[in-house]
Design an enzyme around this catalytic site. Structure first.
Site, PDB file in Angstrom:
ATOM      1  N   PRO A   1      37.175  30.061  38.236  1.00 14.23           N
ATOM      2  CG  PRO A   1      38.413  32.026  38.026  1.00 14.23           C
ATOM      3  CD  PRO A   1      38.499  30.619  38.535  1.00 14.23           C
TER       4      PRO A   1
ATOM      5  CB  ALA B   1      32.920  34.612  32.014  1.00 17.77           C
TER       6      ALA B   1
ATOM      7  CD  GLN C   1      39.110  35.516  37.546  1.00 19.03           C
ATOM      8  OE1 GLN C   1      38.243  35.563  36.680  1.00 19.03           O
ATOM      9  NE2 GLN C   1      40.111  34.641  37.504  1.00 19.03           N
TER      10      GLN C   1
ATOM     11  CB  CYS D   1      39.906  36.357  30.237  1.00 21.04           C
ATOM     12  SG  CYS D   1      38.498  36.345  29.099  1.00 21.04           S
TER      13      CYS D   1
ATOM     14  CB  SER E   1      43.833  26.066  35.317  1.00 21.65           C
ATOM     15  OG  SER E   1      42.673  26.097  34.519  1.00 21.65           O
ATOM     16  N   GLY E   2      43.923  23.670  33.165  1.00 25.71           N
ATOM     17  CA  GLY E   2      44.130  23.300  31.768  1.00 25.71           C
ATOM     18  C   GLY E   2      44.115  21.808  31.545  1.00 25.71           C
TER      19      GLY E   2
ATOM     20  CB  ALA F   1      38.019  25.477  34.038  1.00 19.42           C
ATOM     21  NE  ARG F   2      37.983  24.205  28.373  1.00 21.21           N
ATOM     22  CZ  ARG F   2      38.673  23.685  27.369  1.00 21.21           C
ATOM     23  NH1 ARG F   2      38.065  23.440  26.213  1.00 21.21           N
ATOM     24  NH2 ARG F   2      39.936  23.397  27.499  1.00 21.21           N
TER      25      ARG F   2
END
Length: 332
Positions: free
Chosen positions: A25, A27, A79, A109, A214-215, A238-239
């Site tokens: 997820p 934003a 989420q 977050c 994640s990361g 993610a990114r």
């Protein structure tokens, strides 16, 4: 670990997913058009943008729209974020008709406007609260609950194992760890050894729940490395997926022992236009062209001699202008 075993189905409570390569997820990014594109590119599971439990309880139109399912989204997670349980039951009443396969709780977050309300990674300061949140959801619905969190608020308060236990006490069916503290934000580097610790902790305490990581997953090869190094059950891009939805099919190929398909400039041009068209279908042409500017610059990142294209895109407000701006890519 054998390479061919790295890609596999996973089960979250009553939900079985065909693979273990997910879109996290994000934003401002994981809206319906982007999720649609990532599913087309091979994402096994997708998450909505953060949805405010308080906004849901108030039946906010924009908040409700965040939970709409993409046309090709056979399975997805909504989420939620909240800083208390005051509006949670009312929020769940609004959420249940959407029938997500999983409800994910955002406890990661780091953005101040979220944490100052006690939500996001601020929840890590209150492990008892996540127990209460998860238990309320499992009592009120039959939807499996996952919890996404960080290693701690800062380096002096790394409590991810305690927090994981609190989530499990409430009945969580899956855990996702972003291997940074809140104070690190997104700065280098994620500490993947914490993923190993979390997985070992759940095994030692006989919890049959999948652990996702994640990361610092910026390349398809990173998925293989994370799974091999940590022993966790799946990865969340993610990114690394922004401007690069191809990362899903490439990662799956690598995990299955195949060579990933090289991504050409033409494939990127086609993806930009496909993404733009999905945006137009969802938001209308003017809004879509504005929203696509940041995505387009991400798609073009690393491609030489595209500065003029980027400048043209920043001023594009119609699809035809995007076509014209992107035309030089054909010759690159």
């Amino acid at each position: 670990m054998n390479r061919k075993h790295l890609y596999h189905p996973v089960t979250i409570g009553s939900t079985t997913l065909g693979g273990n390569v997910f879109l996290a997820p994000l934003a401002g990014y994981t809206d319906i058009p982007f999720r649609t594109l990532c599913i087309e590119a091979g994402a096994d599971f997708t998450f909505t943008e953060m949805v405010s439990a308080e906004g849901l309880a108030r039946e906010g139109e924009k908040t409700l729209a965040l939970m709409d399912r993409a046309p090709n989204e056979r399975q997805y997670a909504v989420q939620l974020f909240m800083g208390n349980t005051e509006s949670l039951k009312e929020a769940l009443a609004q959420l249940q008709p959407y029938q997500p396969e999983v409800i994910d709780i955002n406890c990661g977050c780091p953005v101040p406007k979220v944490t100052k309300t006690g939500a996001g990674s601020a929840m890590m300061k209150q492990p008892k609260l996540i127990t209460e949140v998860v238990r309320t959801i499992t009592d009120e619905t039959d939807i499996p609950v996952s919890v996404k969190f960080r290693t701690g608020w800062d380096a002096q308060s790394e409590n991810f194992l305690e927090f994981a236990q609190a989530a499990l006490d409430g009945g969580a069916s899956a855990l996702t760890l972003h291997a940074r503290t809140r104070s690190q934000g997104y700065a280098p580097f994620a500490d993947w050894s914490k993923l190993t610790e979390l997985k070992q902790y759940t095994l030692q305490h006989n919890y049959q729940v999948p652990i996702f990581g994640s990361g610092d997953l910026f390349k398809a090869e990173d998925a293989k490395r994370m799974l091999e190094e940590t022993g966790i059950d799946g990865v969340m891009f993610a990114r690394g997926s922004i401007g690069n939805p191809f990362i899903f099919s490439q990662a799956k190929a690598i995990l299955q022992g195949r060579d990933p398909e090289p991504i050409t400039v033409e494939m990127r041009r086609v993806a930009i236009l496909r993404h733009l068209d999905l945006m137009i279908d969802t938001f209308g042409e003017t809004t879509a062209c504005t929203l696509m500017r940041k995505h387009t610059c991400s798609y073009l990142k690393g491609i030489p001699n595209t500065s003029t294209i980027k400048q043209a895109v920043v001023h594009a407000s119609r699809r035809e202008q995007y076509l014209e701006a992107l035309s030089p890519l054909v010759d690159l």
